[in-house]
Write a protein that holds these residues in place. Structure first.
Motif, short mmCIF file in Angstrom:
data_model
loop_
_atom_site.label_atom_id
_atom_site.label_comp_id
_atom_site.label_asym_id
_atom_site.label_seq_id
_atom_site.Cartn_x
_atom_site.Cartn_y
_atom_site.Cartn_z
N ILE A 21 -53.61 138.79 7.03
CA ILE A 21 -52.65 138.21 7.99
C ILE A 21 -51.45 137.62 7.26
O ILE A 21 -50.30 137.80 7.68
CB ILE A 21 -53.35 137.16 8.88
CG1 ILE A 21 -54.36 137.86 9.79
CG2 ILE A 21 -52.32 136.38 9.71
CD1 ILE A 21 -55.24 136.92 10.59
N GLU A 22 -51.70 136.97 6.11
CA GLU A 22 -50.59 136.39 5.34
C GLU A 22 -49.61 137.46 4.89
O GLU A 22 -48.42 137.23 4.79
CB GLU A 22 -51.13 135.63 4.12
CG GLU A 22 -51.63 134.23 4.45
CD GLU A 22 -50.52 133.35 5.03
OE1 GLU A 22 -49.61 133.01 4.28
OE2 GLU A 22 -50.58 133.05 6.24
N ARG A 23 -50.16 138.67 4.62
CA ARG A 23 -49.31 139.76 4.14
C ARG A 23 -48.29 140.18 5.20
O ARG A 23 -47.26 140.75 4.88
CB ARG A 23 -50.21 140.94 3.75
CG ARG A 23 -49.78 141.61 2.46
CD ARG A 23 -50.69 142.76 2.11
NE ARG A 23 -51.94 142.36 1.49
CZ ARG A 23 -53.15 142.79 1.84
NH1 ARG A 23 -53.29 143.62 2.85
NH2 ARG A 23 -54.22 142.38 1.21
N THR A 24 -48.58 139.92 6.49
CA THR A 24 -47.65 140.34 7.54
C THR A 24 -46.45 139.41 7.67
O THR A 24 -45.43 139.80 8.24
CB THR A 24 -48.34 140.36 8.92
OG1 THR A 24 -48.67 139.00 9.29
CG2 THR A 24 -49.62 141.17 8.90
N ASN A 25 -46.57 138.17 7.15
CA ASN A 25 -45.50 137.17 7.29
C ASN A 25 -45.18 136.86 8.74
O ASN A 25 -44.07 136.44 9.06
CB ASN A 25 -44.22 137.62 6.58
CG ASN A 25 -44.32 137.48 5.09
OD1 ASN A 25 -44.87 136.48 4.61
ND2 ASN A 25 -43.83 138.45 4.35
N GLU A 26 -46.14 137.10 9.66
CA GLU A 26 -45.88 136.88 11.08
C GLU A 26 -46.49 135.58 11.57
O GLU A 26 -46.27 135.18 12.70
CB GLU A 26 -46.47 138.05 11.90
CG GLU A 26 -45.72 139.36 11.77
CD GLU A 26 -44.40 139.36 12.54
OE1 GLU A 26 -44.22 138.51 13.43
OE2 GLU A 26 -43.55 140.22 12.24
N PHE A 27 -47.30 134.94 10.73
CA PHE A 27 -48.00 133.73 11.17
C PHE A 27 -47.79 132.63 10.14
O PHE A 27 -47.96 132.85 8.95
CB PHE A 27 -49.50 134.03 11.33
CG PHE A 27 -50.31 132.86 11.81
CD1 PHE A 27 -50.26 132.46 13.15
CD2 PHE A 27 -51.11 132.14 10.93
CE1 PHE A 27 -51.00 131.37 13.60
CE2 PHE A 27 -51.85 131.05 11.37
CZ PHE A 27 -51.79 130.68 12.71
N ASN A 28 -47.39 131.44 10.60
CA ASN A 28 -47.14 130.36 9.65
C ASN A 28 -47.95 129.12 9.98
O ASN A 28 -47.60 128.01 9.61
CB ASN A 28 -45.64 130.04 9.59
CG ASN A 28 -45.31 129.19 8.39
OD1 ASN A 28 -45.93 129.36 7.34
ND2 ASN A 28 -44.38 128.26 8.55
#
Lengths: 201, 201
Positions: B97-104
């Motif tokens: 999920i971190e690889r998508t940069n869509e969730f912080n």
């Protein structure tokens, strides 16, 4: 940085190994993390042990833990037929030949094969040491078991020219059809060799 | 015994790793033996370091080197949006999920998924700890990012039933066609979901 620094480091070390890509490295790492820590430590100990204890056999240049490799020690104890010597390119070739149980002599590892394109000449291989082992004339046969490719054949021909004048029998592994293979799928060079070296029944 | 004992031992340790068979183990070992000893030692050090330092984050159960994982520490320093929490099965899902940069936001690792066939119930997962984190009502959204399979769906439905009464928004990752995929090769369940959840343009 979703991952701890030590995990990142192990991942990049695993990815350096041959045949291990990022996905395999991740799979191995999660397997290690899901197992007991002792699992990683046993692998680490095995790695350190190999890197600290493994060196080359002083006589045949196989991998060894002592001055001599297990096979040369066995020969010294009279467990192997020390009048036949099998010449190979790499230590891994010894493992392959030992697996056949067809040869019970001693070995000599050249550490490569003659390859002018890669700048590897006879001087870069353990040829001098081989000739020293043959010098006392106790050897009856030299089996030239280099690979059946251009470099291996070149090396075998070169060695045969040096060894034959010493009056020692030189042999080469047979070329032909692989057992269990299909005639129609054999390449023409292999099939040609098989016809040329046909055996009377 | 054509090989030294330490080589045999390293081979059998390598073969225990997932996806590594006898051939790959031998390839890796010869690669290590052909390289400098420092190469094996660096890998060994990385293995020991991971086995000694990596533990679970006390808050989210991601892998961590300290009490908190890098992501929870970042949240405490105000670098992440601590009102959104993403619930995953395994630490490796965080990496994806971190690889998508869509969730912080922040994460919570369950440590598996509900699977009655394997005897894994809610009590075997970090569900209690998740509810404790939601108890102070500061969380605005829970993203249920368990796998889109039977176990993952069951877990998501189970958690949604517990969380919704707390007045917190529960969301689930969208199902549909994978980007770059071919419509004709999509399985009927995926394609059915994609039609059901069609988006107005």
């Amino acid at each position: 940085m979703a991952q701890a620094a030590s995990i990142q480091r192990l991942l990049s070390e695993l990815e350096r190994l041959p045949g291990i890509g990022p996905k395999s490295a991740q799979r191995i790492m999660y397997w290690l993390l899901n197992n007991e820590p002792v699992e990683s430590q046993r692998l680490a100990e095995a790695l350190v042990e190999v890197s600290e204890t493994v060196r080359f056999c002083e006589r045949c240049f196989n991998y060894a833990e002592d001055t001599l490799c297990p096979l040369c020690s066995a020969a010294d104890r009279g467990h192997r037929n020390a009048v036949q010597i099998c010449v190979v390119s790499e230590p891994r070739d010894i493992v392959a030949i030992e697996r056949t149980n067809e040869f019970n002599g001693v070995y000599h590892v050249l550490g490569g094969a003659i390859s002018p394109l890669d700048g590897i000449g006879p001087g870069d291989l353990h040829v001098r040491e081989l000739l020293e082992r043959l010098a006392d004339n106790s050897m009856e046969e030299v089996v030239l078991a280099t690979n059946p490719n251009v470099e291996g054949e070149t090396t075998a021909v070169y060695l045969a020219r040096l060894i034959k004048p010493l009056g020692i029998k030189c042999t080469r592994l047979a070329s032909g059809l692989p057992v269990g293979g299909d005639l129609e799928f054999a390449d023409e060079v292999t099939l040609g060799r098989a016809i040329e070296s046909r055996v009377e029944l």
